[in-house]
Design a protein around this motif. Structure first.
Motif, PDB file in Angstrom:
ATOM      1  N   LEU A  66       5.342   4.115  12.729  1.00 43.94           N
ATOM      2  CA  LEU A  66       4.704   5.282  13.355  1.00 43.94           C
ATOM      3  C   LEU A  66       3.880   4.859  14.568  1.00 43.94           C
ATOM      4  CD1 LEU A  66       3.522   7.338  10.255  1.00 43.94           C
ATOM      5  CD2 LEU A  66       5.210   8.042  11.962  1.00 43.94           C
ATOM      6  N   GLU A  67       3.181   3.743  14.446  1.00 37.42           N
ATOM      7  CA  GLU A  67       2.374   3.236  15.563  1.00 37.42           C
ATOM      8  C   GLU A  67       3.278   2.863  16.730  1.00 37.42           C
ATOM      9  OE1 GLU A  67      -0.838   1.555  17.861  1.00 37.42           O
ATOM     10  OE2 GLU A  67      -0.513   3.278  16.597  1.00 37.42           O
ATOM     11  N   GLN A  68       4.363   2.159  16.459  1.00 36.10           N
ATOM     12  CA  GLN A  68       5.271   1.711  17.520  1.00 36.10           C
ATOM     13  C   GLN A  68       5.942   2.881  18.232  1.00 36.10           C
ATOM     14  OE1 GLN A  68       7.815  -0.993  15.389  1.00 36.10           O
ATOM     15  NE2 GLN A  68       6.541  -2.760  15.877  1.00 36.10           N
ATOM     16  N   SER A  69       6.217   3.949  17.493  1.00 34.38           N
ATOM     17  CA  SER A  69       6.896   5.102  18.090  1.00 34.38           C
ATOM     18  C   SER A  69       5.929   6.040  18.812  1.00 34.38           C
ATOM     19  CB  SER A  69       7.648   5.888  17.007  1.00 34.38           C
ATOM     20  OG  SER A  69       6.717   6.541  16.146  1.00 34.38           O
ATOM     21  N   GLY A  70       4.619   5.807  18.624  1.00 34.61           N
ATOM     22  CA  GLY A  70       3.629   6.671  19.242  1.00 34.61           C
ATOM     23  C   GLY A  70       3.295   7.898  18.418  1.00 34.61           C
ATOM     24  N   ASP A  71       3.836   7.975  17.213  1.00 31.25           N
ATOM     25  CA  ASP A  71       3.615   9.147  16.361  1.00 31.25           C
ATOM     26  C   ASP A  71       2.375   9.046  15.478  1.00 31.25           C
ATOM     27  OD1 ASP A  71       5.889  10.440  17.341  1.00 31.25           O
ATOM     28  OD2 ASP A  71       7.204   9.457  15.870  1.00 31.25           O
ATOM     29  N   LEU A  72       1.763   7.869  15.414  1.00 32.50           N
ATOM     30  CA  LEU A  72       0.589   7.720  14.539  1.00 32.50           C
ATOM     31  C   LEU A  72      -0.639   8.402  15.110  1.00 32.50           C
ATOM     32  CD1 LEU A  72      -0.681   6.599  11.985  1.00 32.50           C
ATOM     33  CD2 LEU A  72      -1.098   4.449  13.204  1.00 32.50           C
ATOM     34  N   ALA A  73      -0.901   8.231  16.380  1.00 25.95           N
ATOM     35  CA  ALA A  73      -2.109   8.804  16.997  1.00 25.95           C
ATOM     36  C   ALA A  73      -2.214  10.308  16.751  1.00 25.95           C
ATOM     37  CB  ALA A  73      -2.172   8.469  18.487  1.00 25.95           C
ATOM     38  N   PRO A  74      -1.150  11.093  16.994  1.00 29.38           N
ATOM     39  CA  PRO A  74      -1.259  12.524  16.723  1.00 29.38           C
ATOM     40  C   PRO A  74      -1.545  12.835  15.249  1.00 29.38           C
ATOM     41  CG  PRO A  74       0.647  12.091  18.102  1.00 29.38           C
ATOM     42  CD  PRO A  74       0.112  10.763  17.655  1.00 29.38           C
ATOM     43  N   LEU A  75      -0.967  12.072  14.340  1.00 30.48           N
ATOM     44  CA  LEU A  75      -1.241  12.274  12.909  1.00 30.48           C
ATOM     45  C   LEU A  75      -2.722  12.041  12.594  1.00 30.48           C
ATOM     46  CD1 LEU A  75       1.744  10.619  10.998  1.00 30.48           C
ATOM     47  CD2 LEU A  75       1.105  13.026  11.034  1.00 30.48           C
ATOM     48  N   LEU A  76      -3.310  11.108  13.323  1.00 32.39           N
ATOM     49  CA  LEU A  76      -4.723  10.779  13.108  1.00 32.39           C
ATOM     50  C   LEU A  76      -5.659  11.686  13.910  1.00 32.39           C
ATOM     51  CD1 LEU A  76      -4.427   6.885  13.254  1.00 32.39           C
ATOM     52  CD2 LEU A  76      -4.683   8.323  11.208  1.00 32.39           C
ATOM     53  N   GLY A  77      -5.073  12.602  14.672  1.00 32.91           N
ATOM     54  CA  GLY A  77      -5.878  13.498  15.482  1.00 32.91           C
ATOM     55  C   GLY A  77      -6.422  12.832  16.734  1.00 32.91           C
ATOM     56  N   LEU A  78      -5.723  11.782  17.190  1.00 40.14           N
ATOM     57  CA  LEU A  78      -6.138  11.038  18.380  1.00 40.14           C
ATOM     58  C   LEU A  78      -5.202  11.330  19.530  1.00 40.14           C
ATOM     59  CD1 LEU A  78      -6.611   7.588  16.598  1.00 40.14           C
ATOM     60  CD2 LEU A  78      -8.388   9.278  17.110  1.00 40.14           C
ATOM     61  N   LYS A  79      -5.684  11.127  20.730  1.00 40.75           N
ATOM     62  CA  LYS A  79      -4.809  11.240  21.893  1.00 40.75           C
ATOM     63  C   LYS A  79      -3.936   9.992  21.965  1.00 40.75           C
ATOM     64  CE  LYS A  79      -7.894  14.102  24.554  1.00 40.75           C
ATOM     65  NZ  LYS A  79      -8.630  14.296  25.787  1.00 40.75           N
ATOM     66  N   PRO A  80      -2.649  10.174  22.263  1.00 41.73           N
ATOM     67  CA  PRO A  80      -1.749   9.007  22.333  1.00 41.73           C
ATOM     68  C   PRO A  80      -2.118   8.033  23.433  1.00 41.73           C
ATOM     69  CG  PRO A  80      -0.516  11.077  22.510  1.00 41.73           C
ATOM     70  CD  PRO A  80      -1.978  11.414  22.484  1.00 41.73           C
ATOM     71  N   PRO A  84       0.824  -1.200   0.000  1.00 46.37           N
ATOM     72  CA  PRO A  84       0.000   0.000   0.000  1.00 46.37           C
ATOM     73  C   PRO A  84       0.862   1.255   0.000  1.00 46.37           C
ATOM     74  CG  PRO A  84       0.187  -0.804   2.240  1.00 46.37           C
ATOM     75  CD  PRO A  84       0.906  -1.793   1.347  1.00 46.37           C
ATOM     76  N   GLN A  85       0.259   2.348  -0.432  1.00 44.60           N
ATOM     77  CA  GLN A  85       0.814   3.679  -0.240  1.00 44.60           C
ATOM     78  C   GLN A  85      -0.246   4.456   0.513  1.00 44.60           C
ATOM     79  OE1 GLN A  85       3.959   4.633  -0.687  1.00 44.60           O
ATOM     80  NE2 GLN A  85       4.307   2.526  -1.380  1.00 44.60           N
ATOM     81  N   ILE A  86       0.146   5.019   1.629  1.00 41.79           N
ATOM     82  CA  ILE A  86      -0.795   5.628   2.563  1.00 41.79           C
ATOM     83  C   ILE A  86      -0.509   7.116   2.693  1.00 41.79           C
ATOM     84  CG2 ILE A  86      -1.666   5.563   4.938  1.00 41.79           C
ATOM     85  CD1 ILE A  86      -0.280   2.619   4.900  1.00 41.79           C
ATOM     86  N   PHE A  87      -1.577   7.896   2.633  1.00 42.61           N
ATOM     87  CA  PHE A  87      -1.499   9.339   2.823  1.00 42.61           C
ATOM     88  C   PHE A  87      -2.443   9.717   3.950  1.00 42.61           C
ATOM     89  CE2 PHE A  87      -0.009   8.656  -1.402  1.00 42.61           C
ATOM     90  CZ  PHE A  87       0.908   9.671  -1.654  1.00 42.61           C
ATOM     91  N   ILE A  88      -1.967  10.517   4.884  1.00 43.75           N
ATOM     92  CA  ILE A  88      -2.794  11.030   5.974  1.00 43.75           C
ATOM     93  C   ILE A  88      -2.785  12.547   5.862  1.00 43.75           C
ATOM     94  CG2 ILE A  88      -3.100  11.217   8.476  1.00 43.75           C
ATOM     95  CD1 ILE A  88      -1.738   8.468   8.732  1.00 43.75           C
ATOM     96  N   ASN A  89      -3.978  13.101   5.643  1.00 45.63           N
ATOM     97  CA  ASN A  89      -4.131  14.553   5.451  1.00 45.63           C
ATOM     98  C   ASN A  89      -3.174  15.073   4.382  1.00 45.63           C
ATOM     99  OD1 ASN A  89      -6.203  14.768   7.350  1.00 45.63           O
ATOM    100  ND2 ASN A  89      -4.734  14.955   9.015  1.00 45.63           N
TER     101      ASN A  89
END
Length: 87
Positions: free
Chosen positions: A73-87, A55-60
């Motif tokens: 990104l998920e493992q580092s904890g950086d995905l949640a902020p990209l998704l607009g979620l609280k870590p 896949p190729q994934i784009f967020i915003n």
């Protein structure tokens, strides 16, 4: 609302894993574009990402990369902020 675009093929296991990871984060609104159904979509994906694999994934509008990149990104904890979620 977070805008997610997922370029995929229906037979790609990494595409399924990427969608599952996003789903576990509560993300269900994904703009899924099957490049196997359209040469124009494949060309668009390559132009936008510089890559030929799915896949190729784009967020915003930001290119995240493939499943491995999303998982990092998920493992580092950086995905949640990209998704607009609280870590």
């Amino acid at each position: 609302m977070t805008d997610i675009t997922l370029y995929h093929t229906s037979t790609c296991p990494y595409c399924v894993q990427a969608e599952r990871l996003l789903s576990r984060k509560g993300i269900t609104a994904i703009n899924k574009l099957n490049i196997a159904q359209s040469e124009a979509l494949r060309d668009e994906m390559i132009t936008r990402s510089g890559r030929r694999t799915v896949p190729q994934i784009f967020i915003n509008g930001q290119h995240i990369g493939g499943f491995d990149d999303l998982a990092r990104l998920e493992q580092s904890g950086d995905l949640a902020p990209l998704l607009g979620l609280k870590p």
